[in-house]
Motif scaffolding. Structure first.
Motif, PDB file in Angstrom:
ATOM      1  N   UNK A 107       0.966  -1.596  -0.075  1.00 11.36           N
ATOM      2  CA  UNK A 107      -0.091  -0.033   0.460  1.00 11.36           C
ATOM      3  C   UNK A 107       0.845   1.091   0.017  1.00 11.36           C
ATOM      4  N   UNK A 108       2.347   1.135  -0.068  1.00 13.57           N
ATOM      5  CA  UNK A 108       2.451   2.527   0.184  1.00 13.57           C
ATOM      6  C   UNK A 108       3.500   2.816  -1.174  1.00 13.57           C
ATOM      7  N   UNK A 137       3.133  11.432  -3.011  1.00 11.55           N
ATOM      8  CA  UNK A 137       2.452  12.877  -2.662  1.00 11.55           C
ATOM      9  C   UNK A 137       0.676  12.330  -2.022  1.00 11.55           C
ATOM     10  N   UNK A 138       0.542  11.286  -3.212  1.00 10.19           N
ATOM     11  CA  UNK A 138      -1.246  10.582  -3.002  1.00 10.19           C
ATOM     12  C   UNK A 138      -0.899   9.770  -1.501  1.00 10.19           C
ATOM     13  N   UNK A 139       0.605   9.165  -1.429  1.00 14.12           N
ATOM     14  CA  UNK A 139       0.609   8.436  -0.170  1.00 14.12           C
ATOM     15  C   UNK A 139      -0.162   8.761   0.929  1.00 14.12           C
ATOM     16  N   UNK A 140      -0.218   9.935   1.651  1.00 12.82           N
ATOM     17  CA  UNK A 140      -1.214  10.103   3.003  1.00 12.82           C
ATOM     18  C   UNK A 140      -2.347   9.768   3.343  1.00 12.82           C
ATOM     19  N   UNK A 157      -6.987  -0.374  12.278  1.00 11.00           N
ATOM     20  CA  UNK A 157      -6.238   0.686  11.544  1.00 11.00           C
ATOM     21  C   UNK A 157      -6.532   1.686  11.779  1.00 11.00           C
ATOM     22  N   UNK A 158      -5.491   2.921  12.717  1.00 14.83           N
ATOM     23  CA  UNK A 158      -6.305   4.133  12.416  1.00 14.83           C
ATOM     24  C   UNK A 158      -5.528   5.283  11.469  1.00 14.83           C
ATOM     25  N   UNK A 159      -6.721   5.055  10.560  1.00 17.09           N
ATOM     26  CA  UNK A 159      -6.320   5.922   9.277  1.00 17.09           C
ATOM     27  C   UNK A 159      -6.178   7.032   9.599  1.00 17.09           C
ATOM     28  N   UNK A 160      -6.487   8.202  10.117  1.00 19.69           N
ATOM     29  CA  UNK A 160      -6.436   9.818  10.061  1.00 19.69           C
ATOM     30  C   UNK A 160      -5.098  10.265  11.155  1.00 19.69           C
ATOM     31  N   UNK A 166       2.387   9.766   7.949  1.00 24.02           N
ATOM     32  CA  UNK A 166       2.708  10.448   6.129  1.00 24.02           C
ATOM     33  C   UNK A 166       3.521  11.845   6.198  1.00 24.02           C
ATOM     34  N   UNK A 167       2.606  12.182   6.448  1.00 23.13           N
ATOM     35  CA  UNK A 167       2.633  14.113   6.350  1.00 23.13           C
ATOM     36  C   UNK A 167       3.732  14.349   6.749  1.00 23.13           C
TER      37      UNK A 167
END
Length: 332
Positions: A107-108, A137-140, A157-160, A166-167
């Motif tokens: 997924x990276x 740039x789309x990774x976050x 999973x904690x997406x936020x 990642x930012x």
């Protein structure tokens, strides 16, 4: 500086061998490397800062001038790799941590070492650079989303929270690198020759730290992880190539997309796994750091012996690629 440039060139040529040697050393004498585990995020930030130093506005030109190959490549990147990881995890009945770690690897975004491999393979280098830049740039957004879809059943999973990480680890260092490159061009030019060495040292330390902190897990599950990574990388290269071929892209584009899809930013995978999952979940990305460089090198060597003509639907002319090499050798 000349001596460092020579060492940097040597390290870039034998990157996979260096990672393997230090991984074996870390397995045999873990105390030498285990303490570096606390610095994985910082080390990855250093690598991404180096990537920012090498990026230029022209790296995104293809998005506007010839977007189709870029779109195909990015869609292939973020669809093939996580899906294949999910299927392999089920087929091999991987433990939850390893399954989530393999999906994370899938997924990276693509890694910068793929740009060098595409150059050596006589593929479309500008397309490769654009795909790496855009996918990073789309990774976050894409990485947390794909993990939530494909790996949420194995680990929470904690997406936020992952988005913010990642930012911090990827986007901010890249922006800082871009700013330094723009406002301190002399410093950037002087450092270009040693950037590969800095990246290689950072990635080697990251992988060695993961191996050192997972000695027992590697002893029991190492063979299984290796098989999973081998399959994941192999299918990524193969399906990326045939996806581009099926959509009638040029052979240069096919080579670029194949390598871009098959080679992941394993350093980011290690950092995220160590931060959000367990040390065991970082093993697939750690193994991939060395393995995908080996397969990429062999594939590039094979393709380099089979020249392609300048096709009318190719998005780049071969003669322009040698000028691009100097800024893509910041190895992942």
């Amino acid at each position: 500086m000349k001596a460092l440039s020579t060492i940097s060139s040597f390290a870039g040529k034998y990157f996979a061998f260096i990672v393997i040697v230090f991984s074996i050393l870390a397995f045999m004498v873990p105390n030498l490397f285990s303490s570096f585990g606390a610095y994985i995020t910082i080390l990855l930030g250093v690598v991404m800062f180096g990537m920012g130093l090498t990026l230029k506005a022209s790296d995104f030109k293809l998005v506007f001038t010839n977007p189709l190959p870029v779109l195909i490549g990015i869609v292939a990147q973020f669809s093939i790799m996580p899906t294949i990881a999910f299927i392999i995890a089920y087929l091999l009945k991987l433990p939850a941590e390893l399954a989530a770690g393999l999906v994370l690897l899938g997924s990276v975004p693509g890694g910068t070492s793929s740009n060098v491999m595409v150059y050596l393979a006589k593929g479309n280098v500008p397309l490769s650079i654009t795909m790496t830049s855009v996918s990073t740039l789309l990774a976050p957004i894409m990485t947390p989303l794909l993990l939530l879809i494909f790996a949420g059943q194995w680990l929470p999973i904690d997406p936020m929270s992952m988005f913010m990480s990642i930012i911090q680890v990827i986007i901010i260092p890249i922006i800082l690198g871009l700013l330094v490159s723009k406002y301190l061009p002399t410093v950037t030019q002087k450092s270009e020759s040693i950037l590969p060495l800095v990246s290689i040292v950072a990635i080697t330390i990251i992988v060695s730290a993961i191996v050192a902190n997972n000695k027992e897990n590697i002893a029991t599950a190492g063979a299984l992880v290796f098989v999973a990574v081998l399959m994941h990388n192999g299918f990524g290269l193969l399906l990326g190539y045939f996806a581009a071929k099926a959509l009638r892209l040029s052979r240069q584009d096919q080579r670029a997309i194949s390598i871009e899809v098959g080679m992941q930013n394993s350093g980011l995978g290690v950092a995220l796994a160590a931060s959000y999952f367990t040390p065991l979940a970082a093993l697939p990305s750690a193994f991939a750091s060395a393995w995908q460089v080996i397969t990429g090198t062999f594939l590039a060597s094979y393709w380099a012996k089979h020249e392609v003509s300048n096709e009318t639907n190719s998005t780049v002319q071969v003669k322009s690629q040698s000028k691009t090499l100097t800024k893509i050798e910041n190895v992942k």
